[in-house]
Scaffold this active site. Structure first.
Site: not given
Ligand SMILES: Cc1ncc(COP(=O)(O)O)c(C=O)c1O
Length: 241
Positions: A77-79
């Site tokens: 879920r990292s940007n």
């Protein structure tokens, strides 16, 4: 400190980002204070977020070192991988992104549209993504490429400088709007963004206090701040205001 060379920076985002008042939330949660949001999500590169300011410094270093690609990774879920792909694309570097297989379709699709090569991994154990990042960089070097490794969360001394810059921008904006900010709150993951928030606040608005709210793991603000301060003082010193 006298012989430090200036740290280079690219301009990739659209700055300043808006400072938006949250009127409804302020009424409910403000306890008599006005609440504002610094909209770094609207910085105009990829999906925005806190990584773009960090990448402006990181990619300047990559270009200066003559690198031709970047390798990085992140959680599902990292940007960060998308921001890295978008920023690398803007400066003509190819991007290799190590992403857990369970990463959603949308981030993968976006990264691919931004020209990145996705390397899916079964990220069961912690440490798998960084290990594959290192292996990928090694394989690229063997092919004669010159990869630049972007650390997890794009957290490096450059990230601290990026968020110190953000605070300079914020306090300048606030002054123009006739506001006096008494407290800044940011999200804390590795603590790198917060270290920059603290540095920029000390430099540009010393009477303001700063708090980080951790996204998960136990987070002691003194440890990351001290770590980044130590590393930063080896390469950078504040310029006169
Ligand atoms: C929007 C946003 N702000 C702040 C953070 C925290 O970043 P750092 O790792 O620098 O503490 C994150 C990390 O996930 C983030 O996505």
């Amino acid at each position: 400190m006298d012989n430090l060379t200036p740290v280079k920076k690219l301009e990739l985002g659209c700055w300043p980002t808006p400072l938006q008042e949250l009127t409804n939330m302020g009424r409910i949660l403000g306890n008599g204070k006005r609440l504002f949001l610094k909209r770094d999500d609207l910085c105009g590169v990829g999906l925005g977020g806190n990584k773009v300011r960090k990448l402006e410094y990181i990619l300047a270093e990559a270009l200066e070192q003559g690198c031709d690609c970047v390798v990085t990774g992140g959680g599902s879920r990292s940007n960060q991988p998308i921001a890295a792909a978008a920023c690398a694309n803007r400066v003509g570097l190819s991007a290799y992104l190590v992403m857990p297989e369970r990463t959603g379709v949308v981030p993968r699709y976006l990264a691919q549209q931004l020209g990145a090569v996705i390397l899916p991994v079964e990220a069961g154990e912690s440490g798998t993504v960084p290990k594959v990042v290192r292996q990928t960089a090694k394989a690229l070097r063997e092919q004669g490429r010159k990869p630049y490794l972007i650390p997890p969360g794009a957290s490096s001394v450059h990230g601290v400088l990026g968020y110190s810059d953000a605070m300079k921008e914020l306090y300048g904006q606030a002054a123009e709007m006739g506001l006096k900010i008494d407290h800044v709150i940011c999200c804390g993951g590795t603590g790198n963004t917060y270290a920059g928030v603290v540095l920029g606040t000390k430099l540009y608005s010393p009477s303001t206090s700063a708090t980080a709210i951790s996204i998960g793991r136990r987070f002691c603000h003194k440890t990351p701040c001290a770590k980044w301060q130590r590393r930063l003082s080896a390469v950078w010193e504040p310029q006169p205001r």
